[in-house]
Write a protein that holds these residues in place. Structure first.
Motif, mmCIF file in Angstrom:
data_model
loop_
_atom_site.group_PDB
_atom_site.id
_atom_site.type_symbol
_atom_site.label_atom_id
_atom_site.label_comp_id
_atom_site.label_asym_id
_atom_site.label_seq_id
_atom_site.Cartn_x
_atom_site.Cartn_y
_atom_site.Cartn_z
ATOM 1 N N SER A 187 82.832 44.170 62.545
ATOM 2 C CA SER A 187 83.807 44.867 63.391
ATOM 3 C C SER A 187 84.149 44.141 64.698
ATOM 4 O O SER A 187 85.233 44.306 65.216
ATOM 5 C CB SER A 187 83.273 46.262 63.734
ATOM 6 O OG SER A 187 82.155 46.162 64.608
ATOM 7 N N ASP A 188 83.192 43.398 65.275
ATOM 8 C CA ASP A 188 83.306 42.955 66.672
ATOM 9 C C ASP A 188 83.621 44.142 67.577
ATOM 10 O O ASP A 188 84.515 44.099 68.429
ATOM 11 C CB ASP A 188 84.357 41.844 66.844
ATOM 12 C CG ASP A 188 84.333 41.238 68.252
ATOM 13 O OD1 ASP A 188 83.331 41.422 68.968
ATOM 14 O OD2 ASP A 188 85.324 40.598 68.641
ATOM 15 N N LEU A 189 82.877 45.209 67.362
ATOM 16 C CA LEU A 189 83.059 46.408 68.176
ATOM 17 C C LEU A 189 82.522 46.166 69.583
ATOM 18 O O LEU A 189 81.408 45.692 69.756
ATOM 19 C CB LEU A 189 82.299 47.564 67.515
ATOM 20 C CG LEU A 189 82.657 48.960 67.986
ATOM 21 C CD1 LEU A 189 84.075 49.314 67.539
ATOM 22 C CD2 LEU A 189 81.667 49.975 67.431
ATOM 23 N N ILE A 242 72.160 31.720 67.126
ATOM 24 C CA ILE A 242 72.721 31.265 68.404
ATOM 25 C C ILE A 242 74.234 31.393 68.344
ATOM 26 O O ILE A 242 74.856 31.004 67.358
ATOM 27 C CB ILE A 242 72.310 29.800 68.669
ATOM 28 C CG1 ILE A 242 70.776 29.729 68.770
ATOM 29 C CG2 ILE A 242 72.958 29.257 69.933
ATOM 30 C CD1 ILE A 242 70.201 28.533 68.114
ATOM 31 N N LYS A 243 74.817 31.925 69.404
ATOM 32 C CA LYS A 243 76.262 32.183 69.432
ATOM 33 C C LYS A 243 76.932 31.283 70.453
ATOM 34 O O LYS A 243 76.410 31.071 71.548
ATOM 35 C CB LYS A 243 76.489 33.663 69.814
ATOM 36 C CG LYS A 243 77.959 34.059 70.060
ATOM 37 C CD LYS A 243 78.709 34.305 68.771
ATOM 38 C CE LYS A 243 80.185 34.660 69.016
ATOM 39 N NZ LYS A 243 80.388 35.973 69.642
ATOM 40 N N VAL A 244 78.096 30.789 70.074
ATOM 41 C CA VAL A 244 78.889 30.031 71.041
ATOM 42 C C VAL A 244 80.362 30.396 70.854
ATOM 43 O O VAL A 244 80.882 30.376 69.738
ATOM 44 C CB VAL A 244 78.631 28.510 70.918
ATOM 45 C CG1 VAL A 244 78.842 28.011 69.503
ATOM 46 C CG2 VAL A 244 79.468 27.707 71.899
ATOM 47 N N THR A 247 83.017 33.137 62.901
ATOM 48 C CA THR A 247 83.489 34.520 63.048
ATOM 49 C C THR A 247 84.914 34.535 63.603
ATOM 50 O O THR A 247 85.383 33.531 64.120
ATOM 51 C CB THR A 247 82.527 35.345 63.922
ATOM 52 O OG1 THR A 247 82.888 36.736 63.839
ATOM 53 C CG2 THR A 247 82.549 34.891 65.377
ATOM 54 N N HIS A 248 85.586 35.672 63.481
ATOM 55 C CA HIS A 248 87.032 35.810 63.716
ATOM 56 C C HIS A 248 87.780 34.877 62.742
ATOM 57 O O HIS A 248 88.792 34.257 63.112
ATOM 58 C CB HIS A 248 87.438 35.439 65.149
ATOM 59 C CG HIS A 248 86.684 36.141 66.230
ATOM 60 N ND1 HIS A 248 86.392 37.483 66.188
ATOM 61 C CD2 HIS A 248 86.166 35.684 67.401
ATOM 62 C CE1 HIS A 248 85.716 37.817 67.280
ATOM 63 N NE2 HIS A 248 85.561 36.748 68.017
ATOM 64 N N CYS A 249 87.315 34.788 61.511
ATOM 65 C CA CYS A 249 87.865 33.761 60.612
ATOM 66 C C CYS A 249 89.347 33.986 60.309
ATOM 67 O O CYS A 249 90.046 33.040 59.966
ATOM 68 C CB CYS A 249 87.029 33.659 59.335
ATOM 69 S SG CYS A 249 87.131 35.072 58.222
ATOM 70 N N ASP A 297 73.942 42.104 67.485
ATOM 71 C CA ASP A 297 74.675 41.770 68.708
ATOM 72 C C ASP A 297 74.912 40.257 68.715
ATOM 73 O O ASP A 297 74.004 39.466 68.459
ATOM 74 C CB ASP A 297 73.868 42.181 69.943
ATOM 75 C CG ASP A 297 74.643 41.912 71.226
ATOM 76 O OD1 ASP A 297 75.286 42.855 71.723
ATOM 77 O OD2 ASP A 297 74.623 40.756 71.702
ATOM 78 N N THR A 298 76.130 39.877 69.020
ATOM 79 C CA THR A 298 76.477 38.458 68.905
ATOM 80 C C THR A 298 76.802 37.875 70.271
ATOM 81 O O THR A 298 77.951 37.813 70.693
ATOM 82 C CB THR A 298 77.661 38.266 67.933
ATOM 83 O OG1 THR A 298 78.691 39.170 68.305
ATOM 84 C CG2 THR A 298 77.228 38.533 66.522
ATOM 85 N N GLY A 299 75.732 37.495 70.967
ATOM 86 C CA GLY A 299 75.891 36.704 72.179
ATOM 87 C C GLY A 299 76.152 37.467 73.451
ATOM 88 O O GLY A 299 76.532 36.849 74.457
ATOM 89 N N LEU A 307 77.579 42.669 61.268
ATOM 90 C CA LEU A 307 77.130 41.340 61.698
ATOM 91 C C LEU A 307 77.678 40.925 63.057
ATOM 92 O O LEU A 307 77.168 39.992 63.660
ATOM 93 C CB LEU A 307 77.530 40.289 60.640
ATOM 94 C CG LEU A 307 77.010 38.873 60.846
ATOM 95 C CD1 LEU A 307 75.486 38.824 60.761
ATOM 96 C CD2 LEU A 307 77.614 37.907 59.820
ATOM 97 N N HIS A 308 78.686 41.610 63.570
ATOM 98 C CA HIS A 308 79.288 41.189 64.843
ATOM 99 C C HIS A 308 79.572 42.419 65.698
ATOM 100 O O HIS A 308 80.546 43.153 65.462
ATOM 101 C CB HIS A 308 80.574 40.393 64.568
ATOM 102 C CG HIS A 308 81.142 39.744 65.793
ATOM 103 N ND1 HIS A 308 81.863 38.568 65.743
ATOM 104 C CD2 HIS A 308 81.117 40.096 67.100
ATOM 105 C CE1 HIS A 308 82.247 38.226 66.961
ATOM 106 N NE2 HIS A 308 81.813 39.154 67.802
ATOM 107 N N THR A 309 78.695 42.660 66.679
ATOM 108 C CA THR A 309 78.886 43.785 67.600
ATOM 109 C C THR A 309 78.477 43.353 69.011
ATOM 110 O O THR A 309 77.906 42.277 69.198
ATOM 111 C CB THR A 309 78.001 45.003 67.215
ATOM 112 O OG1 THR A 309 76.620 44.650 67.394
ATOM 113 C CG2 THR A 309 78.235 45.430 65.786
HETATM 114 ZN ZN LIG Z 1 82.439 39.378 69.755
#
Ligand SMILES: [Zn+2]
Length: 397
Positions: free
Chosen positions: A288-290, A172-174, A228-230, A103-105, A75-77
């Motif tokens: 992952s936020d890879l 939408i990402k912020v 995210t990054h909780c 892809d997140t933003g 969910l977060h790449t």
């Molecule tokens: Zn990220």
């Protein structure tokens, strides 16, 4: 198209919540059947007499001792190839069992077309995206953040891009933190909130150094929105205290806010995750936020999965949070992504789960949290084709 039969694996079906020996039959790029060891179809699966397309030779892969799951959904790449953070989805996806990357933003309105044409439309990996509320997208990690001036935060441009690329934009990402936004974080969240409400898309807000502080962010999130990054250690405000979620967190979960891991470089504090798991507060999604700078730290999504197994989270709970749960957040479950439904796209991961949390240790008999879990990927199938394998010698036909 060649049919594939994955034989004898421990199949983890995140929708059924089941973990049982079964064979998975793939034909014409879709899941054709999930059969129990006696050859019978499971409830809801296809009849055993017609699992594969007529006449097509089947590749039979012995996956006994391995865990078969839907292809992983991250969910977060950051996969905008050529952008500062971007990693190539087709290089990092297949060896890590990830067949869908969100892809997140990375791209905002002004670069979304470039992201689409240069990466999304040419990648073999399925990609959907949260668009950055800042028109310039995520700036280079070495420069000032994309929200340092609100001149870039133009709701009209964001809305126009969503209308133009509706089939690829899922939210939408912020990045609402002081390091990215200076004092503009709350104003940027408000503008993103407005676009999310107008377009009916979920909002993903990243948690980092305040402002904005955790309560201020959560107050602006509703059902289906994502924090995210909780478990970051940067916010100065853990989600749980004294063995239970803090009030603002408990209320947010109750109304359906999604708590996402987003491991990354500094998005994951193991002590916070351990305390949350001990408090019974599991993340809704594990991601992952890879990206180019986090890759050496995160390694890949299976490594993040292993951290939660090591904290004592069960394998089915970890698998559901890396398959069906993230697919639901972005609506891809409606086309079968993250599932083992008959007729769903044949995206599959075959995992080697070793140490505690593996096939012999799903529930440690003495209740001791395991500490040596490891998850690696033996085989990845994307739309019915094997795109990664380290078990070729087991392919019989
Ligand atoms: Zn990220």
């Amino acid at each position: 198209m060649t049919s594939i039969v994955l034989c004898g694996g421990l199949v983890c079906d995140p929708e059924a919540g089941s973990l049982a020996l079964a064979d998975v039959v793939v034909s014409d790029g879709r899941i054709a059947a999930v059969l129990d060891p006696a050859g019978g179809a499971r409830p809801g699966s296809a009849p055993p007499e017609a699992p594969a397309s007529a006449g097509a030779p089947a590749r039979v892969v012995d996956v006994s001792g391995l865990v078969v799951t839907p292809g992983l959904v991250d969910l977060h790449t950051h996969v905008f190839v050529g952008q500062d953070l971007g990693v190539d989805p087709d290089l990092v996806g297949p060896p890590s069992g990830v067949t869908t990357m969100i892809d997140t933003g990375s791209a905002g309105a002004h670069l979304f077309g470039a992201f689409l044409r240069g990466t999304v439309e040419v990648a073999r990996t399925r990609i959907a995206a949260f668009i950055n509320i800042s028109s310039v997208g995520t700036t280079s990690i070495r420069l000032c953040g994309e929200l340092k001036t609100l001149d870039y935060v133009d709701p009209d441009s964001c809305r126009a891009a969503i209308e133009a690329y509706r089939d690829r934009i899922v939210g939408i990402k912020v990045r609402a933190s002081a390091d990215v936004a200076g004092g503009n974080a709350s104003a940027a969240v408000d503008r993103a909130r407005r676009v999310a409400d107008e377009t009916g898309l979920p909002l993903m807000v990243h948690l980092g150094p305040s402002p904005a502080a955790l309560p201020e962010i959560l107050d602006r999130l509703g059902p289906g929105d994502v924090l995210t990054h909780c478990f970051t250690g940067l916010s100065g405000r853990p989600l749980t205290e004294r063995g239970r979620p803090v009030d603002v967190v408990a209320r947010a979960r109750q109304r359906g806010v999604i708590f996402d891991v987003g491991h990354g470089m500094s998005g994951f504090d193991l002590d916070q995750a351990r305390a949350a798991v001990a408090a019974g507060f599991l993340p809704d999604t594990i991601s992952s936020d890879l990206h180019a700078y986090s890759r050496d730290i995160v390694k890949d999504l299976p490594h993040v999965m292993a951290k939660f197994l090591a904290l004592g989270v069960s394998l089915p709970d970890v698998v559901s949070r890396t398959t069906i749960a993230p697919a639901r957040v972005v609506g891809l479950d409606r086309m079968g992504v993250g599932t083992l439904r008959v007729g769903a796209p044949a995206d599959l991961a075959v995992l080697r789960v070793t140490g505690a949390g593996g096939p012999a240790g799903f529930a440690p008999p003495d209740g001791t949290p395991p500490t040596d879990a490891a998850v690696t990927v033996a085989l990845t199938v994307r739309q019915g084709e094997i795109v990664h394998s380290d078990i070729d010698h087991l392919v019989a036909t």
